[in-house]
Enzyme design. Sequence first.
Site, PDB file in Angstrom:
ATOM      1  N   THR A  77       0.831  -1.205   0.000  1.00  0.00           N
ATOM      2  CA  THR A  77       0.000   0.000   0.000  1.00  0.00           C
ATOM      3  C   THR A  77       0.865   1.254   0.000  1.00  0.00           C
ATOM      4  O   THR A  77       2.027   1.228   0.428  1.00  0.00           O
ATOM      5  CB  THR A  77      -0.895  -0.010   1.270  1.00  0.00           C
ATOM      6  N   ASP A  78       0.286   2.373  -0.446  1.00  0.00           N
ATOM      7  CA  ASP A  78       1.004   3.655  -0.379  1.00  0.00           C
ATOM      8  C   ASP A  78       1.114   4.153   1.060  1.00  0.00           C
ATOM      9  O   ASP A  78       1.882   5.075   1.341  1.00  0.00           O
ATOM     10  CB  ASP A  78       0.332   4.708  -1.273  1.00  0.00           C
ATOM     11  N   GLU A  79       0.337   3.541   1.973  1.00  0.00           N
ATOM     12  CA  GLU A  79       0.336   4.055   3.355  1.00  0.00           C
ATOM     13  C   GLU A  79       1.673   3.846   4.057  1.00  0.00           C
ATOM     14  O   GLU A  79       1.945   4.473   5.080  1.00  0.00           O
ATOM     15  CB  GLU A  79      -0.804   3.422   4.160  1.00  0.00           C
ATOM     16  N   TYR A 139      -1.475  -0.664  10.961  1.00  0.00           N
ATOM     17  CA  TYR A 139      -1.666  -1.312   9.654  1.00  0.00           C
ATOM     18  C   TYR A 139      -0.498  -0.977   8.729  1.00  0.00           C
ATOM     19  O   TYR A 139       0.143  -1.873   8.152  1.00  0.00           O
ATOM     20  CB  TYR A 139      -2.992  -0.857   9.025  1.00  0.00           C
ATOM     21  N   LYS A 150       2.419  -3.475   7.126  1.00  0.00           N
ATOM     22  CA  LYS A 150       2.660  -3.646   5.684  1.00  0.00           C
ATOM     23  C   LYS A 150       4.102  -3.257   5.348  1.00  0.00           C
ATOM     24  O   LYS A 150       4.781  -3.934   4.562  1.00  0.00           O
ATOM     25  CB  LYS A 150       1.676  -2.798   4.861  1.00  0.00           C
TER      26      LYS A 150
HETATM   27  P1  NAD Z   1      -9.800  -7.291   2.348  1.00  0.00           P
HETATM   28  O1  NAD Z   1      -9.794  -7.075   3.820  1.00  0.00           O
HETATM   29  O2  NAD Z   1     -11.056  -7.015   1.585  1.00  0.00           O
HETATM   30  O3  NAD Z   1      -9.375  -8.803   2.020  1.00  0.00           O
HETATM   31  C1  NAD Z   1      -8.373  -9.462   2.729  1.00  0.00           C
HETATM   32  C2  NAD Z   1      -8.517 -10.953   2.490  1.00  0.00           C
HETATM   33  O4  NAD Z   1      -7.430 -11.615   3.185  1.00  0.00           O
HETATM   34  C3  NAD Z   1      -9.807 -11.554   3.045  1.00  0.00           C
HETATM   35  O5  NAD Z   1     -10.408 -12.423   2.097  1.00  0.00           O
HETATM   36  C4  NAD Z   1      -9.363 -12.318   4.284  1.00  0.00           C
HETATM   37  O6  NAD Z   1     -10.188 -13.444   4.577  1.00  0.00           O
HETATM   38  C5  NAD Z   1      -7.942 -12.734   3.906  1.00  0.00           C
HETATM   39  N1  NAD Z   1      -7.098 -12.952   5.084  1.00  0.00           N
HETATM   40  C6  NAD Z   1      -6.905 -12.113   6.148  1.00  0.00           C
HETATM   41  N2  NAD Z   1      -6.097 -12.681   7.051  1.00  0.00           N
HETATM   42  C7  NAD Z   1      -5.733 -13.901   6.550  1.00  0.00           C
HETATM   43  C8  NAD Z   1      -4.903 -14.957   7.006  1.00  0.00           C
HETATM   44  N3  NAD Z   1      -4.278 -14.894   8.208  1.00  0.00           N
HETATM   45  N4  NAD Z   1      -4.743 -16.042   6.229  1.00  0.00           N
HETATM   46  C9  NAD Z   1      -5.379 -16.141   5.029  1.00  0.00           C
HETATM   47  N5  NAD Z   1      -6.198 -15.184   4.550  1.00  0.00           N
HETATM   48  C10 NAD Z   1      -6.375 -14.075   5.297  1.00  0.00           C
HETATM   49  O7  NAD Z   1      -8.580  -6.433   1.794  1.00  0.00           O
HETATM   50  P2  NAD Z   1      -8.379  -5.745   0.357  1.00  0.00           P
HETATM   51  O8  NAD Z   1      -8.876  -4.348   0.424  1.00  0.00           O
HETATM   52  O9  NAD Z   1      -8.869  -6.666  -0.696  1.00  0.00           O
HETATM   53  O10 NAD Z   1      -6.783  -5.670   0.305  1.00  0.00           O
HETATM   54  C11 NAD Z   1      -6.014  -6.712  -0.270  1.00  0.00           C
HETATM   55  C12 NAD Z   1      -4.549  -6.341  -0.220  1.00  0.00           C
HETATM   56  O11 NAD Z   1      -4.324  -5.124  -0.931  1.00  0.00           O
HETATM   57  C13 NAD Z   1      -4.011  -6.111   1.194  1.00  0.00           C
HETATM   58  O12 NAD Z   1      -2.724  -6.690   1.259  1.00  0.00           O
HETATM   59  C14 NAD Z   1      -3.933  -4.602   1.324  1.00  0.00           C
HETATM   60  O13 NAD Z   1      -2.909  -4.217   2.199  1.00  0.00           O
HETATM   61  C15 NAD Z   1      -3.628  -4.205  -0.113  1.00  0.00           C
HETATM   62  N6  NAD Z   1      -4.093  -2.857  -0.497  1.00  0.00           N
HETATM   63  C16 NAD Z   1      -5.387  -2.503  -0.317  1.00  0.00           C
HETATM   64  C17 NAD Z   1      -5.825  -1.231  -0.710  1.00  0.00           C
HETATM   65  C18 NAD Z   1      -7.267  -0.809  -0.558  1.00  0.00           C
HETATM   66  O14 NAD Z   1      -7.578   0.363  -0.779  1.00  0.00           O
HETATM   67  N7  NAD Z   1      -8.186  -1.693  -0.219  1.00  0.00           N
HETATM   68  C19 NAD Z   1      -4.906  -0.334  -1.267  1.00  0.00           C
HETATM   69  C20 NAD Z   1      -3.569  -0.735  -1.439  1.00  0.00           C
HETATM   70  C21 NAD Z   1      -3.173  -2.010  -1.052  1.00  0.00           C
HETATM   71  P1  TYD Z   2     -10.552   4.194   4.673  1.00  0.00           P
HETATM   72  O1  TYD Z   2     -11.586   3.763   3.660  1.00  0.00           O
HETATM   73  O2  TYD Z   2     -10.597   3.578   6.027  1.00  0.00           O
HETATM   74  O3  TYD Z   2      -9.128   4.017   3.977  1.00  0.00           O
HETATM   75  P2  TYD Z   2      -7.644   4.472   4.493  1.00  0.00           P
HETATM   76  O4  TYD Z   2      -7.700   4.754   5.933  1.00  0.00           O
HETATM   77  O5  TYD Z   2      -6.861   3.255   4.176  1.00  0.00           O
HETATM   78  O6  TYD Z   2      -7.273   5.663   3.653  1.00  0.00           O
HETATM   79  O7  TYD Z   2     -10.669   5.757   4.878  1.00  0.00           O
HETATM   80  C1  TYD Z   2     -10.520   6.670   3.801  1.00  0.00           C
HETATM   81  C2  TYD Z   2     -10.526   8.068   4.379  1.00  0.00           C
HETATM   82  O8  TYD Z   2     -11.823   8.328   4.918  1.00  0.00           O
HETATM   83  C3  TYD Z   2      -9.550   8.260   5.523  1.00  0.00           C
HETATM   84  O9  TYD Z   2      -8.988   9.577   5.422  1.00  0.00           O
HETATM   85  C4  TYD Z   2     -10.414   8.156   6.767  1.00  0.00           C
HETATM   86  C5  TYD Z   2     -11.754   8.680   6.302  1.00  0.00           C
HETATM   87  N1  TYD Z   2     -12.936   8.078   6.946  1.00  0.00           N
HETATM   88  C6  TYD Z   2     -13.944   8.899   7.470  1.00  0.00           C
HETATM   89  O10 TYD Z   2     -13.865  10.145   7.418  1.00  0.00           O
HETATM   90  N2  TYD Z   2     -15.043   8.297   8.025  1.00  0.00           N
HETATM   91  C7  TYD Z   2     -15.177   6.947   8.110  1.00  0.00           C
HETATM   92  O11 TYD Z   2     -16.190   6.445   8.670  1.00  0.00           O
HETATM   93  C8  TYD Z   2     -14.140   6.119   7.562  1.00  0.00           C
HETATM   94  C9  TYD Z   2     -14.235   4.607   7.627  1.00  0.00           C
HETATM   95  C10 TYD Z   2     -13.044   6.719   6.979  1.00  0.00           C
END
Ligand code: NAD
Ligand code: TYD
Length: 355
Positions: free
Chosen positions: A130-132, A155, A159
């Site tokens: 992630t970019d975080e 988190y 990562k």
């Molecule tokens: P999500 O929470 O929707 O999905 C995570 C999946 O991982 C779930 O299906 C869960 O059951 C599985 N999981 C969790 N713990 C596990 C374990 N111990 N063993 C096996 N499976 C397990 O998350 P997402 O939003 O789909 O993110 C997927 C990946 O992309 C993550 O690595 C996250 O850091 C990365 N990512 C997400 C975003 C975003 O905006 N959602 C952005 C950048 C990177």
């Molecule tokens: P989120 O979807 O949790 O993603 P991330 O924290 O990974 O960026 O949140 C996106 C942005 O929205 C973040 O700046 C936090 C804000 N936020 C709210 O203002 N209210 C909410 O209820 C949630 C879940 C997030």
Amino acid sequence: MRLLITGGAGFIGSNLLQQIFRQDPPEIVVNLDSLTYSGNLKNLSNLESHPNYQFKKVDLRNATDVSKVVNTYAIDHVMHLAAESHVDRSINSPEPFLETNIMGTFNLLEACRQNWKESTGPKRFLHVSTDEVYGSLGPSGLFTEKTPYQPNSPYAASKASSDLVVRSYGRTYGLPVLITHCSNNYGPFQFPEKLIPLVTLKALHGRPIPVYGRGDNIRDWIHVDDHVHALWQVLTEGIPGETYNIGGNQESSNLDLVKTICAILDVKHPSSRPITETNQVLPHESLIEFVADRPGHDFRYAIDNRKIHQTFHWEPTYNLSTGLEQTITWYLEQTDWWQDILDQRYDLKRLGIQD
Ligand code: NAD
Ligand code: TYD
């Protein structure tokens, strides 16, 4: 290719699997997922009987089980997405983040290192990060692949730690690792604790919409289809040892984003607009409530896409307004999908969408 996808039942993983199976899928695609609260096999019900698809309910924290999957299916390519993924949860309860994101990644790396020792042929290990990990930007500037790590939430720290372990396996053991850093994703199948689906469902249920602080934090939003397309290009065309940033080029403050979602719902779903005691119909944005800010809340994320664009000619195809329209339409149509989550699969009080 014999591909292992971890976290395939989650938001990005299921969109990735759907995209892979819409094209010409590899010989075998194994989805390893422990099905935590955010994993949902309903996202993949159309793939269940596909001869090239296998689901394994395995927890990454169990090293023996993970190694068995890599060995049994003679895996040669890995796309590692499984993680604990929600910042607010990591603030309330950091331990599972460290266990799954760091030790789980370590177990997967070890499984590949041990099983790939004796075998020849092309191999790839793509770690989806992630970019975080880069921390917070001020009003200007972009994250490049060279930006130093400054993670601010448990988190992001978990990562970042996993990224470093992945990197070390490339340098020390010659594992062909690739790392991507993506900005905030949105689209179908996103669990309704993340901002966009949360706001949509709160608005539909006439519930207060929580905006942290003043809502002026900025995120760079990318449609999940664009992200998974980039991941496939990195897996198949990327250079081992390299890192690639992926962003949507669509920055928005949280408040602007929430207001846009509300405006889309005013048009697409006018019946859920709030009504006052004097029968006045209000826009959905009247539900916005400013609440206490998230501790350590990063101000701004924004990605410099130049490397991935120059290397693969990849660029995002969605702009935020068309992507949001499509996504909100999906949530309006797929009521069974989220109703099931609200009814059976989640602590409703925490989400605050229903009683
Ligand atoms: P999500 O929470 O929707 O999905 C995570 C999946 O991982 C779930 O299906 C869960 O059951 C599985 N999981 C969790 N713990 C596990 C374990 N111990 N063993 C096996 N499976 C397990 O998350 P997402 O939003 O789909 O993110 C997927 C990946 O992309 C993550 O690595 C996250 O850091 C990365 N990512 C997400 C975003 C975003 O905006 N959602 C952005 C950048 C990177
Ligand atoms: P989120 O979807 O949790 O993603 P991330 O924290 O990974 O960026 O949140 C996106 C942005 O929205 C973040 O700046 C936090 C804000 N936020 C709210 O203002 N209210 C909410 O209820 C949630 C879940 C997030």
